[in-house]
Design an enzyme around this catalytic site. Structure first.
Site, PDB file in Angstrom:
ATOM      1  N   ASP A 176      60.919  97.459  83.459  1.00 17.30           N
ATOM      2  CA  ASP A 176      59.547  97.260  82.980  1.00 17.30           C
ATOM      3  C   ASP A 176      59.463  97.514  81.468  1.00 17.30           C
ATOM      4  O   ASP A 176      58.822  96.760  80.733  1.00 17.30           O
ATOM      5  CB  ASP A 176      58.607  98.199  83.735  1.00 17.30           C
ATOM      6  CG  ASP A 176      57.151  97.944  83.400  1.00 17.30           C
ATOM      7  OD1 ASP A 176      56.670  96.828  83.655  1.00 17.30           O
ATOM      8  OD2 ASP A 176      56.487  98.858  82.869  1.00 17.30           O
ATOM      9  N   LYS A 197      58.682  94.960  78.187  1.00 16.43           N
ATOM     10  CA  LYS A 197      57.654  95.239  77.183  1.00 16.43           C
ATOM     11  C   LYS A 197      58.205  95.154  75.765  1.00 16.43           C
ATOM     12  O   LYS A 197      57.575  94.562  74.883  1.00 16.43           O
ATOM     13  CB  LYS A 197      57.050  96.625  77.442  1.00 16.43           C
ATOM     14  CG  LYS A 197      56.187  96.700  78.686  1.00 16.43           C
ATOM     15  CD  LYS A 197      55.662  98.113  78.939  1.00 16.43           C
ATOM     16  CE  LYS A 197      54.795  98.153  80.198  1.00 16.43           C
ATOM     17  NZ  LYS A 197      54.296  99.521  80.485  1.00 16.43           N
TER      18      LYS A 197
END
Length: 816
Positions: free
Chosen positions: A679, A683
């Protein structure tokens, strides 16, 4: 003197006529008035239907005639007392008997000439005028019935006779020399100048009668009484926020009327325009409403654009070919051929190269136009100098009208921009040098959306509408719905913005409501009225509804939905999403999505991909757009991992802290996603791409801290068990940092094109050291921020802040 004209709706029933009587009585108290009346609403159509049936030898014409007779007799009985109705009933029956004889003749000889039809149609107005004048007299009004056939004189062009103005004006002036306080005249009817045969004035004929009388008598004002409160800013059947226009110039009124505003018919106001007599459009059923005043000079101030008007069905006929270039008389021959076939040209546009001429015509005239043009240019078409005529249908025309547009720059640009942002393709454009009117032709399917968008864009509407379609109603989705519900009234009052959720979906079902889903019980509505969820069908439904200012919100983590973004953006529907899959997919796909948004005038906003509601991406975008250059990004981008390491102190099991984070709603349903670091990789990849770097996910080095045995488990229960088995690993990591008086943070770093993620320990003087709770922090090192980085810091996880970030993106779209 005032001239009052009442339309068919106004005189349709006894109740309506009582309202008419009150209006006339009030107006006649201080001046003489002329009352021009139409046939009872619907009667003219019945008279024509009856005539056609009779000419075809169908006995059913008698049933229609019987209905016409019954309507007029009942009106007499409802309006007049027993004492006063005898003369009126006798005259009405005599007129109806004459009409019956004419129909009988048409039935017997099976022929209906234009002359006969004019004679038949005249009875509608003659009957209504006779009944209404008797009704006025019976209520004590000083009323005289006059026969318009005696003073409206025309040629013998039956069906749409041309008025002899000079003779007509002379006869009107003589007829009204000794007029009563109230003179009642039938509209629409006239007679030929030479032989006195009955003629009619065609479409808008009753308005024309009133205008001729007003001009001849130099009336102070002509009032057109109808069933609407004036000319509207747009068609209220298509634009619910349309409202009456207070004041128009003659030219503005004619332009609006020409393109479909049917309150008045342009030729009918020509006599009063020449005589500089104001026209007042009033509502019979709301007589106190100010209505619309039409005069020579419109108001000096007010809206630049007065209104929009449309014709829902038109056809475009295009003549093209190299044989047209620099050849004289092409236009003359084209318009001459159409004129001979009585085809009215609604709009004209011609390329400066003279290679093509396009005309817009009524749908009913297609066959006549095609034949006329093909015959006129048959030689050129056969020799391939001119191409065969191209005819396009399924089109509508919109006119933007306002006399002050010529004094205002940017009106055309704003019109085209408004349409393009809603995915509306303009097929043809026309604008006169007077700049009174800008006309565009569009696909008919886009008409409602276009009219509403234009109406809002030019401040003709009090509010602007935003239509949202949301996929994913889990934690974030539910909080977002609550936020919308809570803010709807505020946005309407303070920002003139109506935000509606028109579609909702989860993994099982979807539900749509074009006018906006009731957010008080949206869950029940989904359960009871849903369709089975299908992502492609959801997108198709969203496109089919074709609502203006549409935004699709994807609050899932679904790859299947992310694959549909391109289709959505190319439909000029904006996308707002916290789903990172699309932006962290291949660079080519990311670039394709951003390019599609630019090309199709939609918005692709993904602020919540990084930092939930924090303005991370918008800040970065501002830096790049202003010419700054990013060299380094250091960031704690996982609110989940920050929460975990802020709460883990080595005294409890690491698995217990992870479970606590999950229960608090800070992790994905599967915490392995957060702990894997993927994750965070996504980003930092997104931030690198926004910074202008072409980077793929595989280019990022992921320094994982969780043993592979823990990650490679088949279930969450097994995952937690494996965490417990490796608990010493996590304790050692913590103790090592604690021994050095450092704190652990999971960090993403991007430096001059290279990126990595991993667990790092920071001393007390570093900005990351005191980062608490579930907060995120991003340090931007740029040309301008070289000595000290630009810092963005705040809550980076949680349904409320993510939902607010989505809402913020939506507001950016609303204010664009």
């Amino acid at each position: 003197m005032f001239v009052l004209k009442f339309g068919g709706t106004s005189v349709a029933t006894s109740e309506n006529l009582k309202k008419v009587r009150n209006i006339v009585s009030e107006q006649s108290e201080s001046q003489k008035v002329v009352v021009v009346v139409s046939a009872l609403g619907g009667i003219t159509n019945q008279l024509q239907e009856c005539a056609l049936l009779a000419s075809e030898g169908k006995e059913s014409y008698k049933e229609v005639l019987q209905s016409i007779e019954k309507r007029h007799i009942e009106l007499c009985n409802e309006l007049l007392s027993v004492k006063e109705r005898n003369n009126t009933l006798t005259r009405t029956k005599l007129l109806l008997n004459d009409l019956e004889d004419i129909y009988r003749g048409v039935f017997l000889i099976r022929e209906l000439s234009p002359r006969s039809l004019d004679h038949i149609l005249s009875y509608g107005e003659v009957l209504s005028a006779a009944i209404i004048s008797d009704y006025f007299r019976s209520t004590g009004l000083d009323t005289l019935l006059l026969d318009s056939k005696n003073f409206i004189k025309t040629d013998n062009r039956f069906g749409k006779a041309t008025v002899d103005a000079k003779t007509t004006y002379t006869k009107i002036q003589k007829e009204f020399e000794s007029a009563a306080q109230i003179s009642v005249c039938p509209g629409f009817v006239a007679s030929s100048k030479n032989d006195g045969l009955i003629t009619t004035l065609g479409r808008g004929g009753s308005d024309y009668t009133a205008a001729l009388i007003a001009a001849a008598l130099e009336a102070k004002e002509i009032q057109i009484w109808t069933d609407v409160s004036g000319m509207m800013t747009s068609d209220p059947r298509l634009v619910p926020n349309a409202h009456p226009i207070e004041h128009l110039s003659y030219e503005e009124a004619m332009e609006l009327s020409h393109f479909g505003a049917k309150v008045i018919y342009p030729p009918t106001i020509q006599p009063v325009l020449d005589a500089d007599i104001p026209v007042h459009i009033k509502n019979t059923f709301q007589s106190d409403n100010p209505g619309t005043l039409i005069s020579k000079d419109g108001p000096e101030n007010g809206q630049v654009v007065k209104g929009t008007s449309c014709i829902q069905e038109i056809a475009l006929c295009t003549l093209t070919g190299s044989g047209m270039i620099a050849v004289p008389n092409i236009s003359y021959r084209l318009f001459g051929s159409l004129s001979r076939q009585e085809v009215n040209v609604i709009m004209i546009t011609q390329a400066s190269s003279e290679h093509s001429i396009t005309v817009g015509i009524a749908l009913d005239d297609i066959d006549k136009a095609r034949q006329a043009i093909s015959e006129e240019f048959s030689y050129e078409i056969e020799t391939h100098k001119i191409n065969p005529l191209e005819v396009e249908t399924g089109l509508s025309i919109i006119a933007l009208v306002g006399s002050r547009m010529k004094k205002q720059v940017g009106v055309s640009a704003k019109l085209f921009d408004t349409l393009s942002h809603n995915g509306v393709n303009i097929r043809a454009i026309a604008q006169g040098s007077t700049e009174l009117n800008i006309t565009v032709v569009i696909d008919k399917k886009d008409l409602k959306k276009s009219l509403n968008s234009i109406h809002e864009s030019f401040f003709l509407s009090d509010r602007r509408k935003l239509h949202l379609f949301m996929i994913g109603v889990g934690n974030v989705g539910q909080v977002f719905i609550e936020q919308v519900k809570a803010q709807q009234e505020y946005l309407a009052k303070k920002h003139n913005l109506d935000v509606y959720i028109a579609g909702l979906a989860n993994s099982r079902q979807m539900y749509f409501h074009e006018e906006g889903i009731d957010l008080e019980n949206w869950q029940d509505l989904m359960e009871n009225n849903h369709q089975k969820m299908d992502t492609e069908k959801f997108v198709e439904k969203m496109k089919d509804l074709n609502l203006r200012n549409s935004v699709c919100i994807d609050s899932t983590a679904s790859e299947d939905i992310a694959k549909l973004y391109k289709d959505v953006l190319e439909s000029s529907i904006s996308i707002v999403t916290p789903n990172k899959i699309a932006c962290s997919s291949s660079f080519n796909n990311f670039k394709e999505l951003t390019d599609s948004a630019i090309k199709y005038k939609s918005k692709f906003l993904y602020e919540t991909n990084v930092g939930a509601g924090l303005p991370v991406i918008s800040t970065l975008n501002d830096l790049i757009k202003s010419g700054d250059e990013v060299h380094k990004i250091q960031a704690v981008l996982s609110g989940t991992l920050n929460f975990i390491f802020n709460n883990y102190d080595g005294t409890q099991k690491f698995s217990e802290v992870v479970q606590a984070a999950k229960e608090a709603g800070f992790t994905e349903p599967d915490p392995r996603i957060d702990l894997s670091g993927v994750d965070v990789m996504r980003k930092i990849l997104i931030l690198a791409r926004v910074s202008g770097y072409k980077l793929e996910l595989d280019d990022i080095v992921n320094n994982g801290f969780v043993p592979e045995e823990c990650m490679n488990t088949d279930s969450l229960d097994e995952f937690y068990t494996k965490l417990d088995e490796h608990d010493e690993v996590f304790k050692e990591i913590y103790k090592k940092a604690d021994k050095q008086n450092k704190r652990l943070k999971y960090v993403a770093t991007f430096v001059d094109g290279k990126s990595q993620t991993g667990l790092e320990a920071f001393e007390a003087d570093h900005p990351f050291y005191n980062l608490g709770g579930k907060d995120n922090i991003v340090l931007f090192h740029t040309n301008r921020y070289s000595d000290q980085p630009l810092v963005v810091k705040g809550a980076g996880a949680g349904a409320a802040v993510t939902a607010s970030g989505i809402f913020a993106d939506i507001m950016k779209i609303a204010s664009a």
